[in-house]
Design an enzyme around this catalytic site. Structure first.
Site, mmCIF file in Angstrom:
data_model
loop_
_atom_site.group_PDB
_atom_site.id
_atom_site.type_symbol
_atom_site.label_atom_id
_atom_site.label_comp_id
_atom_site.label_asym_id
_atom_site.label_seq_id
_atom_site.Cartn_x
_atom_site.Cartn_y
_atom_site.Cartn_z
ATOM 1 N N CYS A 1 38.484 -25.068 -13.218
ATOM 2 C CA CYS A 1 39.131 -25.781 -14.326
ATOM 3 C C CYS A 1 39.054 -27.288 -14.064
ATOM 4 O O CYS A 1 37.971 -27.827 -13.898
ATOM 5 C CB CYS A 1 40.564 -25.260 -14.476
ATOM 6 S SG CYS A 1 41.477 -25.845 -15.905
ATOM 7 N N ASP B 1 35.502 -19.436 -23.926
ATOM 8 C CA ASP B 1 36.263 -20.598 -23.461
ATOM 9 C C ASP B 1 36.404 -21.584 -24.605
ATOM 10 O O ASP B 1 35.438 -22.254 -24.985
ATOM 11 C CB ASP B 1 35.548 -21.242 -22.280
ATOM 12 C CG ASP B 1 36.389 -22.291 -21.563
ATOM 13 O OD1 ASP B 1 37.258 -22.902 -22.226
ATOM 14 O OD2 ASP B 1 36.183 -22.493 -20.364
ATOM 15 N N HIS C 1 38.594 -19.300 -20.738
ATOM 16 C CA HIS C 1 38.929 -20.290 -19.726
ATOM 17 C C HIS C 1 39.929 -19.686 -18.741
ATOM 18 O O HIS C 1 40.869 -19.007 -19.128
ATOM 19 C CB HIS C 1 39.529 -21.534 -20.387
ATOM 20 C CG HIS C 1 39.559 -22.725 -19.487
ATOM 21 N ND1 HIS C 1 38.435 -23.442 -19.178
ATOM 22 C CD2 HIS C 1 40.582 -23.314 -18.813
ATOM 23 C CE1 HIS C 1 38.754 -24.438 -18.375
ATOM 24 N NE2 HIS C 1 40.058 -24.370 -18.126
#
Length: 243
Positions: A120, A179, A211
Site C-alpha cells: 500500500c 483495486d 486493494h
C-alpha cells in the site's frame, strides 16, 4: 530457505529518533535481510506477524516505524490517511538510509545487499527506495503501491516514474484488478516506463483482488491471491538475495 526454530522478534532503536520491529531466525547464523514498509495504519500486529513470517523463511526483517509510534485501526481510514498526508518522501528516505545502516552492521545479517518489501503506502516507498537507494538494495517487491504513476494523486504526492532511470536491481509488482485506487491504466504507465528504461521487472495481476488483498485482517483480503503472491515473492527474493 527456512528456519526450523521460532524466530526472535523485538523492537530496536534504529536511530535516536527512530525505532523498528526486527524479526530474525533463531541461532547465530547470518541471513539475507529485508526492509519492510508498512501500510498507512502503522506497525501493527499484522506487520509484526509478517516480519515473523519472513524470519521463518530465513530472512532478517526490519520494519521501520515511520509513523513513530502511531497505529490506526483498519476501520479508521480517515486517521490513517491523515497521518499519511504528513509524511515527507525525503524524510522517509533518510530514515530508510538509517534502517539500511543498521542492517549492514547487524550481527545476524549476511554481507549481501538487502531486499525491500512494501504494501500500500509502503509499496510506493519500496518503489522509491529501489531508486533512491539503488546501490544499497538487491531487489524490491511492491504490493499495490499507490501514488507511483497516477494522472493526479489525491494525496498530493509526487509521481515516481521519473525516478526509474536510477533503478538497478530487479523489481516485482503486485496488483489486483478490483483495486479502486490503482486503475489498470496506471499499471500500463508503470510497465511502459520500466520497459523503456530497460529495467528488469515483473508485474503480477490478480483477478478479483482489491486493494489490501494480502492482509488477512482487512475486509479486502483475498486468500488465493495472497497465497500466490506470497509464494512468488519468496521465490523472487530467494533468487535475488541468495542465502
Amino acid at each position: 530457505m527456512s528456519s526450523t526454530s521460532s524466530p526472535v522478534a523485538e523492537w530496536i532503536d534504529i536511530a535516536p529518533d527512530l525505532r523498528g520491529y526486527l524479526a530474525r531466525p533463531a541461532g547465530d547464523g547470518k541471513h539475507p535481510a529485508m526492509v519492510v514498509f508498512i501500510e498507512a495504519f502503522g506497525v501493527n500486529g499484522h506487520f509484526q506477524t509478517l516480519a515473523a513470517r519472513l524470519a521463518e523463511a530465513g530472512y532478517v526483517a526490519l520494519v521501520p516505524d515511520i509513523y513513530h509510534g502511531d497505529t490506526y485501526d483498519y476501520s479508521d481510514r480517515d486517521g490513517a490517511i491523515g497521518h499519511l498526508r504528513t509524511l515527507n518522501d525525503e524524510q522517509v528516505m533518510q530514515e530508510t538510509d538509517r534502517a539500511l545502516d543498521l542492517l549492514a552492521r547487524h550481527p545476524s545479517v549476511a554481507p549481501i545487499k538487502p531486499g525491500v518489501l512494501g504494501f500500500c503506502m509502503g509499496g510506493r516507498y519500496a518503489f522509491l527506495t529501489h531508486a533512491a537507494h539503488a546501490e544499497r538494495v538487491s531487489a524490491t517487491a511492491s504490493f499495490y503501491g499507490g501514488g507511483i504513476a497516477p494522472l493526479q494523486d489525491g494525496l498530493g504526492r509526487a509521481p515516481l516514474l521519473g525516478r526509474i532511470p536510477a533503478m538497478q536491481g530487479p523489481l516485482l509488482l503486485h496488483y489486483g484488478t478490483e483495486d479502486g485506487s490503482i486503475a489498470p491504466d496506471e499499471h500500463g504507465r508503470i510497465a511502459e516506463a520500466l520497459s523503456r528504461a530497460g529495467k528488469r521487472y515483473g508485474m503480477q495481476i490478480y483477478p478479483g483482488a482489491g486493494h489490501g488483498f494480502f492482509c488477512d485482517v482487512r475486509p479486502s483480503y483475498h486468500a488465493a491471491a495472497a497465497a500466490e503472491a506470497w509464494e512468488l515473492t519468496l521465490d523472487f527474493f530467494s533468487r535475488h538475495l541468495g542465502g
